[in-house]
Design an enzyme around this catalytic site. Structure first.
Site, PDB file in Angstrom:
ATOM      1  N   ASN A   7      12.403  16.767  37.324  1.00  0.00           N
ATOM      2  CA  ASN A   7      11.392  18.030  37.647  1.00  0.00           C
ATOM      3  C   ASN A   7      11.659  19.528  38.734  1.00  0.00           C
ATOM      4  OD1 ASN A   7       9.289  18.538  38.693  1.00  0.00           O
ATOM      5  ND2 ASN A   7       8.329  16.473  40.298  1.00  0.00           N
ATOM      6  N   TRP A   8      11.711  19.971  38.051  1.00  0.00           N
ATOM      7  CA  TRP A   8      11.987  20.775  38.779  1.00  0.00           C
ATOM      8  C   TRP A   8      10.647  21.832  40.415  1.00  0.00           C
ATOM      9  CZ3 TRP A   8      13.769  25.699  35.123  1.00  0.00           C
ATOM     10  CH2 TRP A   8      14.427  25.482  34.456  1.00  0.00           C
ATOM     11  N   LYS A   9       9.847  20.430  39.519  1.00  0.00           N
ATOM     12  CA  LYS A   9       8.753  21.258  40.913  1.00  0.00           C
ATOM     13  C   LYS A   9       8.480  23.139  40.975  1.00  0.00           C
ATOM     14  CE  LYS A   9      10.171  16.849  43.189  1.00  0.00           C
ATOM     15  NZ  LYS A   9      10.116  16.383  44.730  1.00  0.00           N
ATOM     16  N   HIS A  95       1.493  12.422  40.461  1.00  0.00           N
ATOM     17  CA  HIS A  95       3.331  12.698  41.342  1.00  0.00           C
ATOM     18  C   HIS A  95       2.474  12.692  42.631  1.00  0.00           C
ATOM     19  CE1 HIS A  95       6.723  14.408  43.423  1.00  0.00           C
ATOM     20  NE2 HIS A  95       7.463  13.934  42.440  1.00  0.00           N
ATOM     21  N   GLU A 144       7.830   5.919  42.035  1.00  0.00           N
ATOM     22  CA  GLU A 144       8.436   6.639  42.891  1.00  0.00           C
ATOM     23  C   GLU A 144       8.178   6.775  44.245  1.00  0.00           C
ATOM     24  OE1 GLU A 144      10.183  10.475  40.952  1.00  0.00           O
ATOM     25  OE2 GLU A 144       8.215  11.024  41.747  1.00  0.00           O
ATOM     26  N   SER A 180      15.341  10.865  45.155  1.00  0.00           N
ATOM     27  CA  SER A 180      16.606  10.497  45.706  1.00  0.00           C
ATOM     28  C   SER A 180      18.182  10.253  44.702  1.00  0.00           C
ATOM     29  CB  SER A 180      16.547  10.162  46.656  1.00  0.00           C
ATOM     30  OG  SER A 180      15.711  10.567  47.555  1.00  0.00           O
ATOM     31  N   GLY A 201      14.456  14.686  41.167  1.00  0.00           N
ATOM     32  CA  GLY A 201      13.575  15.836  41.415  1.00  0.00           C
ATOM     33  C   GLY A 201      15.166  17.302  41.565  1.00  0.00           C
ATOM     34  N   GLY A 202      15.291  17.555  42.491  1.00  0.00           N
ATOM     35  CA  GLY A 202      16.606  18.197  43.715  1.00  0.00           C
ATOM     36  C   GLY A 202      17.303  17.965  43.005  1.00  0.00           C
TER      37      GLY A 202
HETATM   38  P1  PGA Z   1      13.723  14.160  44.388  1.00  0.00           P
HETATM   39  O1  PGA Z   1      12.679  14.094  44.056  1.00  0.00           O
HETATM   40  O2  PGA Z   1      15.290  13.506  43.500  1.00  0.00           O
HETATM   41  O3  PGA Z   1      14.099  15.612  44.743  1.00  0.00           O
HETATM   42  O4  PGA Z   1      13.815  13.173  45.210  1.00  0.00           O
HETATM   43  C1  PGA Z   1      11.773  13.259  43.056  1.00  0.00           C
HETATM   44  C2  PGA Z   1      10.561  14.067  42.475  1.00  0.00           C
HETATM   45  O5  PGA Z   1      10.000  13.604  43.420  1.00  0.00           O
HETATM   46  O6  PGA Z   1      10.479  13.877  41.030  1.00  0.00           O
END
Ligand code: PGA
Length: 218
Positions: A7-9, A95, A144, A180, A201-202
């Protein structure tokens, strides 16, 4: 099958997406096991670019991060399920960032799921915990916990499995964990038979880290 959903957001522009793609294609993709199904979810305007450039990567599929509550029509600026049909295979829905910053409610999210299902796009439905309702027919549920997102500390396997047991999911529903997830901890989730994938995500913003998460897949 294990799903690795990136997920690149709201990150990256065309130049940065191109750099990600170039670096990703330099990696030894033959090391990825057949059990891996990667789903990359860029922002809408980058989807076509990513899709076209990665079309020969057989284990990689394309998703988006949302859709409109409307199906199509006079809703300036919206991106609807109708527009997305034929473009993406998956869509992250619900999300916690959308629930929080855009005040999305269960009923809005259920409408989104309905529209996506109408056009054959598979919703990856995110829940923050047991209090978030799960829509009928959802085949992909991502747990999540809000505190774990972007915090550097992931939920314990024990708590993830406890949450899953409370959901009483049908056996064919894929249960995914996000919050995370890194190349260091991904293995613990992916080796577990009760967890069908991870949603970083990150870590997905860096092609090498996204790849290394896939490599941890047993
Ligand atoms: P994160 O984000 O891996 O940066 O914690 C996950 C997400 O919100 O989908």
């Amino acid at each position: 099958m294990k799903y690795i959903i990136g997920n690149w957001k709201a990150n990256k522009n065309v130049t940065e997406a191109q750099q990600w793609i170039d670096s990703f294609l330099q990696l030894d993709l033959s090391r990825i096991k057949p059990s891996v199904q990667a789903i990359l979810c860029p922002p809408y305007p980058l989807i076509s670019l990513v899709k076209e450039k990665l079309k020969n990567v057989s284990f990689l599929h394309i998703g988006c991060q949302d859709t409109s509550i409307y199906y199509q029509g006079a809703y300036t600026g919206e991106v609807t399920a109708h527009t997305l049909s034929g473009l993406v295979e998956y869509a992250i829905i619900g999300h916690s960032e959308r629930r929080e910053h855009f005040r999305e409610t269960d009923s809005m999210l259920f409408d989104k799921v309905k529209h996506l299902q109408q056009v054959g796009i598979k919703p990856i439905y995110c829940i923050r915990g047991i209090d978030d309702k799960v829509p009928q027919g959802a085949q992909y549920i991502a747990y999540e916990p809000v505190w774990a997102i972007g915090s550097g500390s992931a939920e314990s396997i024990e708590n993830i499995l406890h949450l899953k047991s409370q959901l009483h999911l049908q056996p064919d529903v894929a249960f995914i964990y996000g919050g995370s997830v890194t190349e260091e901890n991904a293995f613990h989730f992916l080796e577990n038979n009760e967890i069908d994938g991870v949603l970083p995500g990150g870590a997905s913003l860096d092609p090498k880290r996204f790849y290394e998460i896939m490599l941890t897949c047993p």
